[in-house]
Structure formats: structure tokens, C-alpha cells
Design a protein around this motif. Sequence first.
Motif, short mmCIF file in Angstrom:
data_model
loop_
_atom_site.label_atom_id
_atom_site.label_comp_id
_atom_site.label_asym_id
_atom_site.label_seq_id
_atom_site.Cartn_x
_atom_site.Cartn_y
_atom_site.Cartn_z
N ASP A 144 -4.31 2.10 -7.51
CA ASP A 144 -4.92 1.07 -6.67
C ASP A 144 -4.00 -0.15 -6.66
N TYR A 145 -3.46 -0.49 -5.50
CA TYR A 145 -2.49 -1.58 -5.42
C TYR A 145 -3.08 -2.92 -5.84
N ARG A 175 0.82 -1.21 0.00
CA ARG A 175 0.00 0.00 0.00
C ARG A 175 0.86 1.26 0.00
N MET A 176 2.00 1.20 0.69
CA MET A 176 2.88 2.36 0.74
C MET A 176 3.41 2.69 -0.65
N GLN A 198 0.29 6.46 -6.76
CA GLN A 198 -1.06 7.01 -6.91
C GLN A 198 -1.92 6.07 -7.77
N SER A 218 0.61 3.97 -2.87
CA SER A 218 0.28 5.36 -2.56
C SER A 218 1.24 6.31 -3.27
N TYR A 219 2.51 5.94 -3.32
CA TYR A 219 3.48 6.77 -4.04
C TYR A 219 3.16 6.80 -5.54
N SER A 263 7.43 6.45 3.62
CA SER A 263 5.98 6.32 3.57
C SER A 263 5.30 7.62 3.18
N TYR A 264 6.07 8.71 3.11
CA TYR A 264 5.48 10.00 2.77
C TYR A 264 5.92 10.49 1.40
#
Length: 206
Positions: A94-95, A85-86, A92, A89-90, A196-197
Amino acid sequence: MLEKILELRSRSMSITQIAKECGLTIGQVKYLLQKDRVKPVTPPPARTELEWQLPAFYGRDIVKVMTQGPTVLFIYWEITWPRMRMVASYLQADYRHIQKGLRLYDVTERLFDGKNAHSVRDVLVDEEAHSWYVKDVEPGRTYIVDFGLYEHNRFCPILRSETVVTPQNSKAGWGEPLVEPVHDSATPSWFENFSSYSLYTKTSNK
């Protein structure tokens, strides 16, 4: 009757005295005492098939490569959902629908830096797969495998395997090693710069 015999025996009475007290023969008393000593032992309950099974997942991120012959590799992996998921998210995306795949590097006699492989080969895998056979690799070569995601024609490695050497397709000569010595692999540089950010660049303190 046996309970009474055992009670009298606990009082240190002889077998002759017990036989007289119970109205039995000495042989009958001995038989009952011997029968009590050899009571059948109840075996423990058998384990069910489920209890003998190995867990399908261990809750850790790992990619392993094993040779299945001179030209076949078997690769299995486990990527935890927090890490997946991390990365998604990077990207952008859907995993659950990102294309997963493997990237094979031929690093024979190379100190691999991520860019100096003899050859690179991409293999797409099914969405639900956790292992894959890769055929038609070269005998007697050293390989490293990355597991990663493909998004917008870009491969994003998540985990890297240790090196593995395919066996020769011919007999080794006298004194020749069966496999070539290899160097330890490095973590994918793309993931080293990932948090994670956001992505961040490594800097050195001067």
C-alpha cells in the motif's frame, strides 16, 4: 446640467454660446467641463491573498537539492500519485504506508555510476513531508540525492536530483574556485528498468 453642456459642446458651440443657452457664466461652464475631464479613476479590485499564493504542487516528478550552508542541505520533492502507485504496485504494498526516504551519495570528483560513491547515507522522512533538511554533511563535497521507498529492508529509488556542491567552510584562496566543477547525474538505474507492468532488462541489438 453637465449633460446639456456636453450635448451643446458636441454641436461645436462655443463656451460663450453654451453659457448664454444655459443661463450660466463662462466661468461656470469652464468649471463644469474641467470637472468632467478629471473624473476619479476607479482602481481595480485588490487581489486576494489566495490569488497571490504560489501553487503547492505543479503536477510533475522532481527532486531538488539546495545548499543552506557548508553542512546543511535542503531537499524538496514532488512525486505524482500515478508514479507512486506504479512503484507501489511493483512492490505489492500500500503506497500510503510505504516508508519514504532519501539516499545521499558523496560523489566528489567521481563520474557517478550508482555504485562508486565515497559514502552513502540514508535519511527517513515523514509520510506527509515534501521537503527535508539534512544536516551534518561535509563542506566542499559534491552530492546527489535519490528519493525512494523502503520496503523489506530494500531501498527502491524513484527520482534522482542533479548534483550539488556544498561550499567550503573556509575562505577560498586567490584564484581558487568557490565550488568544484561537477558532472551531470544519471537517472537511477533501478527505475530505468521499470515499467508500469513489470521489470524488464535492457538488451542491446546485435
